[in-house]
Design a protein around this motif. Structure first.
Motif, PDB file in Angstrom:
ATOM      1  N   MET A   1       0.848  -1.201   0.000  1.00  0.00           N
ATOM      2  CA  MET A   1       0.000   0.000   0.000  1.00  0.00           C
ATOM      3  C   MET A   1       0.881   1.249   0.000  1.00  0.00           C
ATOM      4  SD  MET A   1      -2.979   1.289   0.093  1.00  0.00           S
ATOM      5  CE  MET A   1      -3.706   2.874   0.377  1.00  0.00           C
ATOM      6  N   ASP A   2       0.708   2.089  -0.989  1.00  0.00           N
ATOM      7  CA  ASP A   2       1.460   3.342  -1.058  1.00  0.00           C
ATOM      8  C   ASP A   2       0.458   4.485  -0.861  1.00  0.00           C
ATOM      9  OD1 ASP A   2       2.904   5.567  -1.646  1.00  0.00           O
ATOM     10  OD2 ASP A   2       3.642   4.876  -3.593  1.00  0.00           O
ATOM     11  N   TYR A   3       0.668   5.299   0.160  1.00  0.00           N
ATOM     12  CA  TYR A   3      -0.296   6.358   0.477  1.00  0.00           C
ATOM     13  C   TYR A   3      -0.026   7.647  -0.306  1.00  0.00           C
ATOM     14  CZ  TYR A   3      -1.371   3.134   4.227  1.00  0.00           C
ATOM     15  OH  TYR A   3      -1.723   2.023   4.938  1.00  0.00           O
ATOM     16  N   LEU A 203       4.520  -4.168   9.612  1.00  0.00           N
ATOM     17  CA  LEU A 203       4.175  -2.876   9.001  1.00  0.00           C
ATOM     18  C   LEU A 203       2.835  -2.968   8.283  1.00  0.00           C
ATOM     19  CD1 LEU A 203       7.544  -1.482   7.551  1.00  0.00           C
ATOM     20  CD2 LEU A 203       6.061  -0.379   9.228  1.00  0.00           C
ATOM     21  N   ALA A 204       2.661  -4.057   7.539  1.00  0.00           N
ATOM     22  CA  ALA A 204       1.406  -4.229   6.794  1.00  0.00           C
ATOM     23  C   ALA A 204       0.238  -4.344   7.763  1.00  0.00           C
ATOM     24  CB  ALA A 204       1.490  -5.454   5.890  1.00  0.00           C
ATOM     25  N   LYS A 205       0.466  -5.121   8.828  1.00  0.00           N
ATOM     26  CA  LYS A 205      -0.631  -5.299   9.802  1.00  0.00           C
ATOM     27  C   LYS A 205      -0.941  -3.976  10.495  1.00  0.00           C
ATOM     28  CE  LYS A 205       0.716  -9.831  11.170  1.00  0.00           C
ATOM     29  NZ  LYS A 205       1.496 -10.429  12.204  1.00  0.00           N
ATOM     30  N   LEU A 249       7.074   1.920  -1.254  1.00  0.00           N
ATOM     31  CA  LEU A 249       6.095   1.469  -2.249  1.00  0.00           C
ATOM     32  C   LEU A 249       5.204   0.351  -1.728  1.00  0.00           C
ATOM     33  CD1 LEU A 249       8.598   1.568  -5.233  1.00  0.00           C
ATOM     34  CD2 LEU A 249       6.590   3.052  -4.958  1.00  0.00           C
ATOM     35  N   GLU A 250       5.760  -0.506  -0.861  1.00  0.00           N
ATOM     36  CA  GLU A 250       4.968  -1.649  -0.386  1.00  0.00           C
ATOM     37  C   GLU A 250       4.273  -1.358   0.944  1.00  0.00           C
ATOM     38  OE1 GLU A 250       4.582  -3.873  -2.528  1.00  0.00           O
ATOM     39  OE2 GLU A 250       6.198  -3.101  -3.802  1.00  0.00           O
ATOM     40  N   GLU A 284       8.522   4.660 -10.011  1.00  0.00           N
ATOM     41  CA  GLU A 284       7.589   3.549  -9.826  1.00  0.00           C
ATOM     42  C   GLU A 284       6.151   4.071  -9.637  1.00  0.00           C
ATOM     43  OE1 GLU A 284       8.408   0.532 -10.402  1.00  0.00           O
ATOM     44  OE2 GLU A 284       6.499  -0.384  -9.808  1.00  0.00           O
ATOM     45  N   ARG A 285       6.043   5.187  -8.885  1.00  0.00           N
ATOM     46  CA  ARG A 285       4.692   5.752  -8.693  1.00  0.00           C
ATOM     47  C   ARG A 285       4.092   6.170 -10.030  1.00  0.00           C
ATOM     48  NH1 ARG A 285       5.265   9.575  -3.245  1.00  0.00           N
ATOM     49  NH2 ARG A 285       4.861   7.909  -1.750  1.00  0.00           N
TER      50      ARG A 285
END
Ligand SMILES: Cc1cc2nc3c(=O)[nH]c(=O)nc-3n(C[C@H](O)[C@H](O)[C@H](O)COP(=O)(O)OP(=O)(O)OC[C@H]3O[C@@H](n4cnc5c(N)ncnc54)[C@H](O)[C@@H]3O)c2cc1C
Length: 750
Positions: A1-3, A203-205, A249-250, A284-285
């Motif tokens: 997830m990229d904010y 981090l993802a959680k 990015l992740e 990448e964005r």
């Protein structure tokens, strides 16, 4: 997830007490290396560390541009009300370079040893949430009254608000566990964990928990920046950059804070790693089509008012919306509360034109024009409409020393003008209060403390630049658009927005400034005597009178204040002596001073007026016995707590009645009555109304149509309506004694 947050890079420096200069030098290295942020851990029980607040203040003083933050602040040992003040203070002192980051605590033995209270983890989260609410409330300096909170862990009872920080200080939260993550999602501006304390997948959680909590309260998860303390993840800068880019990015990390006290490493982080990460992520964005994080929070978007095309505000034009940090300081004026839907703050005449264009696209909404925000007439704020706020157009420039010609922007205040002119030994009569703005006063008249000697402020106007309703910028003077120049001087609010005034000003030396208070038994006789003495005095005297309603059991006190333009004490005393014979003096102060000094005692800070002023204005040629008796009766009623007579006459009367849109040249005095209730005020004003002729629009808050005819005599009004038809035919400008544009037939006949 990229904010989609713009990437930032920072340093996490040990506040080592053994080498106290070291963290300061490292901060300077971080700044020189282009890093955005320098942060310090906060363990107030740890004797090996410098106190974090003290260190941050020191670093703020030794750096210029880098932002500073605790990483993270130990809230159990720092009372939140004090944190709010400390944070606002360092933010102000550093020019808006402070970010706050808070932690719930830990190391409870050490906290207890320092006198803190041991809390369970659950209690500590609740305490932190209370602290965040309290800190934010104390920063809300536009709200009225003290702050009262009856939290379980933090209670304040009437804590005073302020100071207001220099910017909207973000509050980041150091969080790992579910309750803290939930708090971060609901109330935080950023999440600040350390990678070293996390397992793969954490981090993802954490992000998921924060996002869910954010959405549960209607927030956009992208409002919460993700910050991360990291170590040196790879020796090779490129490899390091790739690891960080992947985290951006992740896992949506927007801010990377490198822990370590090696200056070489910090330098490489700032100069090599950070640019490489930015490049990798940007490319990448672009490929993935990631959109940037929103500039405004969901709460700010929800505060928007209906009917305003917020997204169409012209690019580059500063716009303040109801949900914005600065809104509290621009919504109200000195005398009025307001809740505009949008405040536009142009920085040039071109931007004023753009703002007018935007306002023209919203014809159904109120449009207010604001310079210094001291309007009594004129609605320079409104409810749900648009305000064009000219405070940024505040330049004061000397154009020609020999002619004493100065150019002044409408957003300047008369205190500032007087100070600049004073440096040259000059003065321009304005009003009696330096906080008043140039724009409103210099388009209406300007009855000031040098009026009898210098005339009205508008009498010194030689040229003006005006943005018209159609957005065109015109320069006007006695030869160019003379009809517009005539209208600007007395009815300027009707014809456009003045963006520049050019005045020819007078020389002045030291002056006598008198403030005299009298105990008065016979108010009518005193008023009459005041009028008689003023009219008989040479023009170097301009004296104003001020009093209020009766106070039970106390004598009536009437104050006189004004200027004698002379540096000779004997002359000053001679001018004042006749007033001393009117009634017993109970207080007196006569100073030999400068005009700039007199105008300097003004508050130029944010205005937080509330409610609506109720004021009536009239003009009189002489203080006749009939007027004085009527005024005394009005005062006796108690409906008028503030009453003023201002001397006009003298040089004001030298100007022909038809020379400017301010036409009441034969008046020697202006009369003002302020009351707390409009109907009561009007009822009492009827006492004096038969004895006054005309009014000075700047002092009348009434919006009744008959006020127009009082402000502008028939010939003036007829001419003004023709000018209005030429320059503002659709009445874009209508907030201040708006006159009807003349019909085509009337224009033809004119
Ligand atoms: C405490 C106090 C003391 C005062 N003392 C005096 C005094 O001694 N003598 C005196 O003459 N007046 C005095 N006034 C009245 C003052 O002149 C007017 O209220 C004036 O409008 C204030 O100007 P401003 O720019 O501060 O007001 P704002 O509230 O910013 O503007 C008032 C109105 O002026 C118009 N306006 C503002 N800027 C422009 C512009 N650039 N172009 C065209 N129209 C514009 C708009 O219609 C606006 O609604 C005083 C007012 C207060 C509150």
């Amino acid at each position: 997830m990229d904010y989609g947050h713009a990437l930032e890079f920072g340093a996490f420096i040990t506040p080592a007490a053994a080498t106290p200069e070291a963290p300061v030098l490292l901060s300077q290295v971080a700044e020189a290396s282009g890093l955005d942020l320098v942060t310090f851990q906060d363990h107030p029980y740890q004797p090996a560390f410098l106190d974090t607040w003290t260190l941050m203040s020191f670093v703020a003083a030794r750096t210029d541009s880098i932002r500073i933050a605790p990483n993270v602040l130990n809230v159990p040992l720092r009372p939140p009300a004090v944190v709010a003040r400390a944070a606002a203070s360092i933010d102000l002192l550093s020019g808006g370079r402070f970010d706050l980051a808070l932690g719930a605590g830990g190391f409870w033995d050490a906290i207890e040893a320092m006198g803190g209270t041991r809390l369970t983890p659950g209690q500590a989260v609740t305490a932190l949430e209370e602290a965040i609410d309290l800190i934010r409330e104390l920063w809300r300096t536009d709200a009225r009254g003290g702050v009262f909170t009856d939290g379980r862990y933090h209670r304040v009872h009437g804590a005073k608000r302020g100071p207001r920080p220099a910017h909207d200080i973000p509050i980041h939260i150091g969080a790992y566990k579910p309750r803290m993550l939930s708090l971060t999602g609901r109330k935080g501006d950023g999440w600040l964990p350390s990678l070293g304390y996390m397992q793969p997948g954490d981090l993802a959680k954490g992000n998921a928990a924060i996002d869910e909590a954010a959405e549960s309260v209607g927030r956009d998860p992208r409002e919460i920046r993700r910050l991360l303390n990291v170590g040196r993840l790879a020796a090779d800068p490129q490899e390091f950059a790739e690891r960080l880019a992947q985290l951006a990015l992740e896992d949506g990390i927007g801010t990377f804070i490198l822990a370590g006290d090696d200056p070489n490493l910090l330098q490489r982080f700032g100069e090599e790693v950070a640019p490489a990460v930015r490049e990798l992520v940007a490319s990448e964005r672009g490929t993935r089509g990631v959109s940037a994080a929103p500039v405004r929070s969901s709460a700010a978007l929800a505060a928007r008012r209906d009917g305003i095309a917020y997204d169409d505000v012209p690019a580059g034009l500063r716009a303040i919306e109801p949900g914005d940090f600065d809104y509290g300081d621009v919504r109200a004026t000195y005398m009025r509360g307001g809740a505009p839907g949008l405040v536009l703050q142009p920085a040039s005449a071109e931007q004023v034109a753009a703002a007018i264009g935007f306002a023209r696209g919203h014809p159904e909404l109120p449009l207010s024009v604001r310079s210094g925000g001291h309007g009594i007439s004129g609605r320079s704020t409104n409810d749900g409409g648009i305000v064009i706020d000219l405070r940024r157009l505040d330049e004061i420039e000397v154009l020609d020393v020999d002619r004493r010609l100065v150019r002044i922007g409408p957003g300047a205040r008369w205190a500032q003008v007087a100070a600049v002119l004073g440096e040259h030994g000059w003065a321009l009569t304005s009003g009696d209060y330096g906080g008043v703005g140039v724009g409103g006063l210099a388009t209406a008249g300007g009855i000031g403390l040098l009026a009898r000697e210098q005339g009205l402020t508008i009498d010194h106007l030689r040229a003006a630049e005006v943005v018209l309703a159609d957005g065109s910028l015109v320069r006007t003077d006695a030869e160019t658009h003379p009809d517009l120049f005539w209208a600007v001087r007395g009815a300027g609010a009707n014809v456009g927005i003045v963006t520049t005034f050019e005045f020819e000003v007078d020389e002045i030396g030291q002056v006598g400034y008198a403030q005299l208070a009298f105990q008065v038994d016979d108010v009518a006789a005193f008023l009459e005597g005041y009028g008689r003495i003023v009219e008989a005095s040479p023009r170097d005297l301009t004296m104003f009178l001020m009093t209020g309603g009766p106070r039970p059991g106390q004598p009536q006190v009437v104050q006189l204040y004004g200027v004698v333009d002379s540096d000779d004490p004997d002359t000053i005393i001679a001018r004042l002596q006749p007033f001393a014979e009117l009634a017993p003096l109970v207080q007196q102060s006569v100073q030999l001073t400068t005009y700039a000094q007199i105008m300097g005692n003004a508050d130029l800070g944010p205005q937080h007026g509330a409610g609506e002023p109720h004021s009536r204005s009239g003009l009189i040629e002489h203080v006749t016995p009939a007027f004085a008796a009527a005024a005394a009766r009005m005062l006796q009623s108690g409906a008028v707590p503030f009453f003023q007579l201002r001397a006009v006459g003298g040089a004001v009367a030298d100007v022909a009645e038809d020379a400017t849109a301010y036409a009441h040249r034969s008046a020697s005095f202006s009369v003002t009555a302020l009351g707390s209730h409009p109907d009561r005020l009007d009822a009492q004003w009827r006492e004096v109304a038969p004895h006054v002729d005309g009014s000075y629009l700047s002092f009348d808050s009434s919006q009744r149509p008959e006020r127009i005819a009082e402000a502008f005599p028939p010939a003036t009004l007829a001419r003004l309506r023709v000018v209005k038809a030429a320059y503002d035919p659709t009445s874009v400008f209508r907030d201040n004694f708006a006159v009807e544009p003349a019909a085509p037939a009337e224009v033809d006949a004119a």
